[in-house]
Design a protein around this motif. Structure first.
Motif, short mmCIF file in Angstrom:
data_model
loop_
_atom_site.label_atom_id
_atom_site.label_comp_id
_atom_site.label_asym_id
_atom_site.label_seq_id
_atom_site.Cartn_x
_atom_site.Cartn_y
_atom_site.Cartn_z
N ASP A 152 11.57 -3.03 1.80
CA ASP A 152 12.90 -3.61 1.76
C ASP A 152 12.91 -5.14 1.67
OD1 ASP A 152 14.48 -1.13 2.01
OD2 ASP A 152 13.49 -0.98 3.95
N GLU A 153 11.72 -5.73 1.45
CA GLU A 153 11.65 -7.19 1.31
C GLU A 153 11.30 -7.55 -0.13
OE1 GLU A 153 9.06 -8.91 4.23
OE2 GLU A 153 10.04 -7.90 5.91
N ASN A 154 11.61 -8.79 -0.50
CA ASN A 154 11.41 -9.25 -1.87
C ASN A 154 9.94 -9.15 -2.29
OD1 ASN A 154 10.79 -11.56 -3.93
ND2 ASN A 154 12.98 -11.19 -4.10
N SER A 155 9.69 -8.42 -3.37
CA SER A 155 8.31 -8.14 -3.79
C SER A 155 7.58 -9.37 -4.30
CB SER A 155 8.30 -7.05 -4.86
OG SER A 155 9.07 -7.44 -5.98
N ILE A 156 8.29 -10.26 -4.99
CA ILE A 156 7.64 -11.46 -5.53
C ILE A 156 7.27 -12.41 -4.39
CG2 ILE A 156 7.94 -13.50 -6.98
CD1 ILE A 156 7.54 -10.87 -8.52
N VAL A 176 -5.65 -5.42 -2.82
CA VAL A 176 -5.07 -4.11 -2.49
C VAL A 176 -3.67 -4.28 -1.93
CG1 VAL A 176 -5.28 -2.05 -1.04
CG2 VAL A 176 -7.35 -3.12 -1.99
N VAL A 177 -2.75 -3.41 -2.35
CA VAL A 177 -1.43 -3.35 -1.74
C VAL A 177 -1.36 -2.05 -0.93
CG1 VAL A 177 -0.40 -2.30 -3.81
CG2 VAL A 177 1.06 -3.42 -2.10
N ASP A 178 -0.95 -2.18 0.31
CA ASP A 178 -0.88 -1.06 1.25
C ASP A 178 0.58 -0.60 1.34
OD1 ASP A 178 -0.63 0.54 3.48
OD2 ASP A 178 -1.73 -0.77 4.83
N LEU A 199 2.48 -5.87 -8.22
CA LEU A 199 1.21 -5.61 -8.91
C LEU A 199 1.01 -6.54 -10.10
CD1 LEU A 199 1.41 -1.71 -8.77
CD2 LEU A 199 -0.26 -3.11 -7.55
N LYS A 200 2.05 -6.71 -10.89
CA LYS A 200 1.94 -7.56 -12.09
C LYS A 200 1.73 -9.02 -11.70
CE LYS A 200 2.47 -4.41 -15.27
NZ LYS A 200 1.33 -4.06 -16.16
N ARG A 209 -6.89 -5.99 -12.02
CA ARG A 209 -5.86 -5.03 -11.64
C ARG A 209 -6.02 -4.63 -10.18
NH1 ARG A 209 -4.72 -0.48 -15.93
NH2 ARG A 209 -3.91 -2.37 -16.93
N PRO A 210 -4.95 -4.73 -9.38
CA PRO A 210 -5.03 -4.38 -7.96
C PRO A 210 -5.21 -2.87 -7.75
CG PRO A 210 -3.15 -5.81 -8.41
CD PRO A 210 -3.65 -5.32 -9.73
N ILE A 211 -5.57 -2.53 -6.52
CA ILE A 211 -5.72 -1.15 -6.07
C ILE A 211 -4.52 -0.82 -5.17
CG2 ILE A 211 -7.15 0.42 -4.69
CD1 ILE A 211 -9.53 -1.48 -5.41
N ILE A 212 -4.03 0.41 -5.24
CA ILE A 212 -2.92 0.84 -4.40
C ILE A 212 -3.43 1.76 -3.30
CG2 ILE A 212 -0.68 2.02 -4.32
CD1 ILE A 212 -0.39 1.45 -7.32
#
Length: 284
Positions: A152-156, A176-178, A199-200, A209-212
């Protein structure tokens, strides 16, 4: 008037037959249960042998940590690695880590890599990130940094905080994004849009490229199709699962492992390849 001949029913014989089948049925059920139990015990023989043997703990010498049923599965999974690389992930919740002692998982399996939490949401740094990041490098472990994503927070803004905090070097793992939480104030479509923006933005900065990271159900229900171009690190702690799926890059199979140098529980992860293959995916 002729009397009719009345034939008596053979009651005793029927009772004997019924009792025989009832006893046979009970015997069959007990036999099947015993065979299944024996098969389960044989399958988990290595973990059970460890569980019922004397467990030493180099970290807690004065107050030994009690054995847990999770130890059985931990040894069962780790014992069938087939050359795959194994590592851990840490954050401020592990407290002060004795990096000199950080060598083995469950006293038997060497640690090859460590993921370290760096940032949370738009505005929070992990209190132990800098210390852990530098210590992992000195320990010559393959290290990676991850961001705890708040839907719910701004992704950028979240991406910018991670970029500002983490400086990847040659030999480090991709960012990595958790993603664990469901959104409270937005739709799943909006969540996917925000995640893709994170991610971008991060990929454009690090040129990799990041990992999810996410749970298996979250992955299957919401992310697998829409983010098929990305590699996934999946969490699944179910007792029945003992092997990593082919399309998973990493598998976090437990959150209750014992690691030398750390007091308390630790997450353990398996890389879907050997140490050489792990080094191949690191940053150039």
């Amino acid at each position: 008037m002729r009397k009719k001949t009345v034939r008596r029913k053979s009651v005793g014989k029927k009772k004997k037959v019924s009792a025989f089948y009832r006893n046979f049925k009970i015997f069959s059920m007990v036999l099947v249960f015993t065979l299944v139990l024996m098969a389960i015990l044989y399958h988990y023989r290595n973990g059970l042998a460890y569980y019922f043997s004397f467990k030493t703990d180099k970290v807690l010498k004065e107050k030994a940590e009690s054995k847990r049923l999770s130890d059985i599965r931990n040894h069962q999974v780790l014992g069938s690695l087939n050359g795959k690389s194994v590592g851990i992930d840490v954050s401020e919740y592990q407290g002060a880590i004795d990096w000199e002692e950080l060598k083995m998982i469950e006293n038997d399996y060497p640690i090859h890599f460590v993921f370290i939490r760096a940032t949370v949401g738009c505005d929070r740094l992990d209190k132990k990130y800098k210390e852990n990041w530098e210590a992992a490098k000195e320990k010559k472990l393959i290290r990676g940094a991850y961001h705890y994503y708040r839907p719910d927070e701004n992704s950028i803004e979240q991406a910018n905080l991670f970029i500002k905090t983490v400086r990847l070097q040659k030999g480090d793992l991709p960012p990595v994004v958790d993603l664990e939480r469901m959104p409270d104030n937005q739709s799943m479509e909006q969540l996917r849009l925000g995640l893709r923006r994170w991610l971008k933005r991060v990929e454009a900065h690090y040129k990799v490229r990041p990992i999810i990271y996410t749970g298996e159900k979250y992955y299957a229900d919401f992310l697998k199709k829409e983010f098929s171009e990305y590699l996934f690190w999946i969490a699944n702690y179910n007792f029945y699962r003992e092997n990593i799926e082919e399309d998973w890059l990493f598998w976090q199979f437990t959150e209750k492992a014992s690691v030398t140098g750390i007091t308390g529980n630790v997450d353990v992860n398996i890389f879907n390849g050997d140490l050489q293959q792990l080094q191949f995916i690191t940053v150039d």
